[in-house]
Design an enzyme around this catalytic site. Structure first.
Site, PDB file in Angstrom:
ATOM      1  N   ARG A  15       0.824   0.258  12.575  1.00 30.90           N
ATOM      2  CA  ARG A  15      -0.378   0.366  11.362  1.00 30.90           C
ATOM      3  C   ARG A  15       0.463  -0.402  10.294  1.00 30.90           C
ATOM      4  NH1 ARG A  15      -0.026   6.078   8.567  1.00 30.90           N
ATOM      5  NH2 ARG A  15       1.153   5.704   7.061  1.00 30.90           N
ATOM      6  N   GLY A  16      -1.006  -0.957   9.721  1.00 33.24           N
ATOM      7  CA  GLY A  16      -0.737  -1.503   8.252  1.00 33.24           C
ATOM      8  C   GLY A  16       0.409  -2.787   8.573  1.00 33.24           C
ATOM      9  N   ILE A  17       1.910  -2.650   7.499  1.00 31.86           N
ATOM     10  CA  ILE A  17       2.468  -3.763   8.484  1.00 31.86           C
ATOM     11  C   ILE A  17       2.764  -4.163   9.916  1.00 31.86           C
ATOM     12  CG2 ILE A  17       4.640  -5.795   7.325  1.00 31.86           C
ATOM     13  CD1 ILE A  17       3.873  -4.506   4.281  1.00 31.86           C
ATOM     14  N   VAL A  60      12.355   7.881  14.690  1.00 33.37           N
ATOM     15  CA  VAL A  60      14.077   6.601  14.245  1.00 33.37           C
ATOM     16  C   VAL A  60      14.352   7.467  14.240  1.00 33.37           C
ATOM     17  CG1 VAL A  60      12.953   4.315  14.480  1.00 33.37           C
ATOM     18  CG2 VAL A  60      12.693   5.930  12.380  1.00 33.37           C
ATOM     19  N   ASN A  86      10.853  -1.855  11.508  1.00 34.85           N
ATOM     20  CA  ASN A  86       9.836  -1.366   9.593  1.00 34.85           C
ATOM     21  C   ASN A  86       9.474   0.015   9.337  1.00 34.85           C
ATOM     22  OD1 ASN A  86       6.778  -2.559   8.148  1.00 34.85           O
ATOM     23  ND2 ASN A  86       6.624  -0.806  10.345  1.00 34.85           N
ATOM     24  N   TYR A 152      13.210   6.766  -3.139  1.00 32.77           N
ATOM     25  CA  TYR A 152      12.563   5.567  -2.417  1.00 32.77           C
ATOM     26  C   TYR A 152      13.881   4.379  -3.276  1.00 32.77           C
ATOM     27  CZ  TYR A 152       9.575   2.014  -0.298  1.00 32.77           C
ATOM     28  OH  TYR A 152       8.896   1.352   0.470  1.00 32.77           O
ATOM     29  N   ASP A 186      -1.793  -3.879   0.683  1.00 30.27           N
ATOM     30  CA  ASP A 186      -2.549  -2.653   0.616  1.00 30.27           C
ATOM     31  C   ASP A 186      -2.781  -2.299   2.173  1.00 30.27           C
ATOM     32  OD1 ASP A 186      -4.515  -1.261   0.506  1.00 30.27           O
ATOM     33  OD2 ASP A 186      -5.992  -2.723  -0.615  1.00 30.27           O
TER      34      ASP A 186
HETATM   35  N1  LIG Z   1       3.031  -1.664   1.679  1.00 27.02           N
HETATM   36  C1  LIG Z   1       4.070  -1.446   0.699  1.00 27.02           C
HETATM   37  O1  LIG Z   1       3.458  -2.420  -0.839  1.00 27.02           O
HETATM   38  C2  LIG Z   1       5.911  -1.503   1.112  1.00 27.02           C
HETATM   39  C3  LIG Z   1       5.575  -2.865  -0.187  1.00 27.02           C
HETATM   40  C4  LIG Z   1       7.097  -2.424   0.357  1.00 27.02           C
HETATM   41  C5  LIG Z   1       8.465  -2.347   0.941  1.00 27.02           C
HETATM   42  N2  LIG Z   1       7.569  -1.433   2.308  1.00 27.02           N
HETATM   43  C6  LIG Z   1       8.181  -1.073   3.765  1.00 27.02           C
HETATM   44  O2  LIG Z   1       6.403  -1.827   4.465  1.00 27.02           O
HETATM   45  C7  LIG Z   1       7.384  -0.947   5.581  1.00 27.02           C
HETATM   46  C8  LIG Z   1       5.697  -0.905   6.186  1.00 27.02           C
HETATM   47  O3  LIG Z   1       4.903  -0.453   5.366  1.00 27.02           O
HETATM   48  P1  LIG Z   1       3.516  -0.396   5.397  1.00 27.02           P
HETATM   49  O4  LIG Z   1       3.101  -0.438   3.637  1.00 27.02           O
HETATM   50  O5  LIG Z   1       2.710  -0.411   6.327  1.00 27.02           O
HETATM   51  O6  LIG Z   1       3.994   1.815   5.062  1.00 27.02           O
HETATM   52  P2  LIG Z   1       2.719   2.363   6.837  1.00 27.02           P
HETATM   53  O7  LIG Z   1       3.436   3.842   5.913  1.00 27.02           O
HETATM   54  O8  LIG Z   1       1.251   1.940   6.710  1.00 27.02           O
HETATM   55  O9  LIG Z   1       3.214   1.961   7.924  1.00 27.02           O
HETATM   56  C9  LIG Z   1       4.776   2.965   8.261  1.00 27.02           C
HETATM   57  C10 LIG Z   1       4.946   3.077   9.440  1.00 27.02           C
HETATM   58  O10 LIG Z   1       6.303   3.128  10.234  1.00 27.02           O
HETATM   59  C11 LIG Z   1       5.635   4.900  11.070  1.00 27.02           C
HETATM   60  N3  LIG Z   1       6.956   5.839  10.850  1.00 27.02           N
HETATM   61  C12 LIG Z   1       7.527   6.667   9.392  1.00 27.02           C
HETATM   62  N4  LIG Z   1       8.296   6.926  10.208  1.00 27.02           N
HETATM   63  C13 LIG Z   1       8.430   7.128  11.180  1.00 27.02           C
HETATM   64  C14 LIG Z   1       9.451   7.616  11.536  1.00 27.02           C
HETATM   65  N5  LIG Z   1      10.288   8.298  11.849  1.00 27.02           N
HETATM   66  N6  LIG Z   1       9.502   7.074  13.258  1.00 27.02           N
HETATM   67  C15 LIG Z   1       9.144   6.087  13.751  1.00 27.02           C
HETATM   68  N7  LIG Z   1       7.607   5.421  12.691  1.00 27.02           N
HETATM   69  C16 LIG Z   1       7.708   6.021  11.445  1.00 27.02           C
HETATM   70  C17 LIG Z   1       4.776   5.632  10.466  1.00 27.02           C
HETATM   71  O11 LIG Z   1       3.740   6.468  11.649  1.00 27.02           O
HETATM   72  C18 LIG Z   1       3.811   4.601  10.066  1.00 27.02           C
HETATM   73  O12 LIG Z   1       2.565   3.892  11.050  1.00 27.02           O
HETATM   74  C19 LIG Z   1       7.706  -0.225   5.621  1.00 27.02           C
HETATM   75  O13 LIG Z   1       9.199   0.228   5.432  1.00 27.02           O
HETATM   76  C20 LIG Z   1       7.845   0.166   3.827  1.00 27.02           C
HETATM   77  O14 LIG Z   1       8.802   0.730   3.255  1.00 27.02           O
HETATM   78  C21 LIG Z   1       5.584  -1.125   2.653  1.00 27.02           C
END
Ligand SMILES: NC(=O)c1ccc[n+]([C@@H]2O[C@H](COP(=O)([O-])OP(=O)(O)OC[C@H]3O[C@@H](n4cnc5c(N)ncnc54)[C@H](O)[C@@H]3O)[C@@H](O)[C@H]2O)c1
Length: 256
Positions: A15-17, A60, A86, A152, A186
């Site tokens: 999901r997400g990024i 992970v 990610n 964090y 988002d």
């Molecule tokens: N959304 C933001 O504004 C933002 C900003 C800066 C950095 N980030 C970083 O970008 C990355 C992606 O963020 P996002 O917003 O898409 O997050 P998200 O929470 O929407 O998605 C993160 C994914 O990581 C998976 N995950 C969590 N723990 C895990 C594990 N132990 N093993 C395998 N998978 C695992 C989750 O199941 C989820 O699908 C992250 O590292 C986050 O810290 C996000």
């Protein structure tokens, strides 16, 4: 087709990024391995991505699970060319209330999970002898601290540091290690962030999200798709001469 014939593992890819990056890589010719906690979610995202994408459940924070991910990738796709580190988790709270357990929960995924997935992928890439690309997800939170977000922020500062050291060490193997520091994007993670700020800053739900979006010089929060241009660049031959850097992709929030 900048990634034709490449195999790309995306952790947190369901999901997400991570999902947006998987979609973009597949459109550029890569075979994508969607690696995330829940197998069914991985499979559903892989099916939506298509182009031979597969889902592999991984945690992970567990070394055996990381090894199994790499082994499955090699077995099914014949090797690994790109790792997008990610997967990440967010939590926050007052400094005086931080517990060992809460600290370890964040560092287990954002730091240890990232480090040991990078190590396992690098071992495989070195054995293959054809170089590779590793992209680590940091954050603007790794550029400076923030009240209530100490753990964090520290975890993401560590990602920037690990990217520098690993990048310098692996360059001789033609493995490029670089990072992306998103601003505010988002995704489901930000819904969680918003609900925590609502609690600690006594705000209505949705208010923090609105505020951070308005504060971005570009004028809005990022979308997962906004992250994919840099993720593609860092995975492609266009970035072969780029080593150990972390790039801000944040609409102008940060300047170094
Ligand atoms: N959304 C933001 O504004 C933002 C900003 C800066 C950095 N980030 C970083 O970008 C990355 C992606 O963020 P996002 O917003 O898409 O997050 P998200 O929470 O929407 O998605 C993160 C994914 O990581 C998976 N995950 C969590 N723990 C895990 C594990 N132990 N093993 C395998 N998978 C695992 C989750 O199941 C989820 O699908 C992250 O590292 C986050 O810290 C996000």
């Amino acid at each position: 087709m900048k990634l034709q014939g490449k195999v790309a593992v995306v952790t947190g890819g369901a999901r997400g990024i991570g999902r947006a990056i998987g979609e973009r890589y597949a459109a550029e010719g890569a075979r994508v391995v969607v690696a995330d906690l829940i197998g069914a979610d991985c499979d559903a995202t892989a099916a939506a991505i298509g182009h031979g994408a597969i889902g592999v459940a991984v945690d992970v924070t567990k070394q055996a699970s990381i090894e199994a991910l790499i082994a499955k990738t090699v077995k099914v796709a014949g090797g690994i060319d790109i790792l997008v580190n990610n997967a990440g988790v967010f939590d926050m709270g007052p400094l005086l209330e931080i517990t060992h357990e809460g600290y370890q929960k964040i560092f287990a995924v954002n730091v240890e999970g990232l480090l040991f997935t990078m190590q396992a992928a690098a071992r495989q890439m070195i054995a293959q002898g054809r170089g590779g690309k590793i992209i680590n997800f940091a954050s603007q939170a790794g550029r400076r601290g923030e009240a209530f977000v100490a753990v964090y922020c520290a975890s993401k500062a560590t990602v920037i540091s690990l990217t520098q050291s690993a990048g310098l060490e692996l360059a001789k193997h033609k493995i490029n290690v670089n990072g992306i520091a998103p601003g505010v994007v988002d995704t489901p993670m930000w819904d969680h962030v918003d609900s925590l700020f609502a609690k600690y800053e006594n705000l209505p739900l949705g208010e923090k999200k609105k505020q951070v979006g308005l504060a971005v010089p570009y004028g809005r929060m990022g979308t997962p798709e906004d992250m994919t241009g840099m993720a593609l660049f860092l995975a492609s031959a266009d970035s072969d001469y780029i080593v150990a850097q972390t790039y801000n992709v944040d609409g102008g929030n940060w300047m170094s």
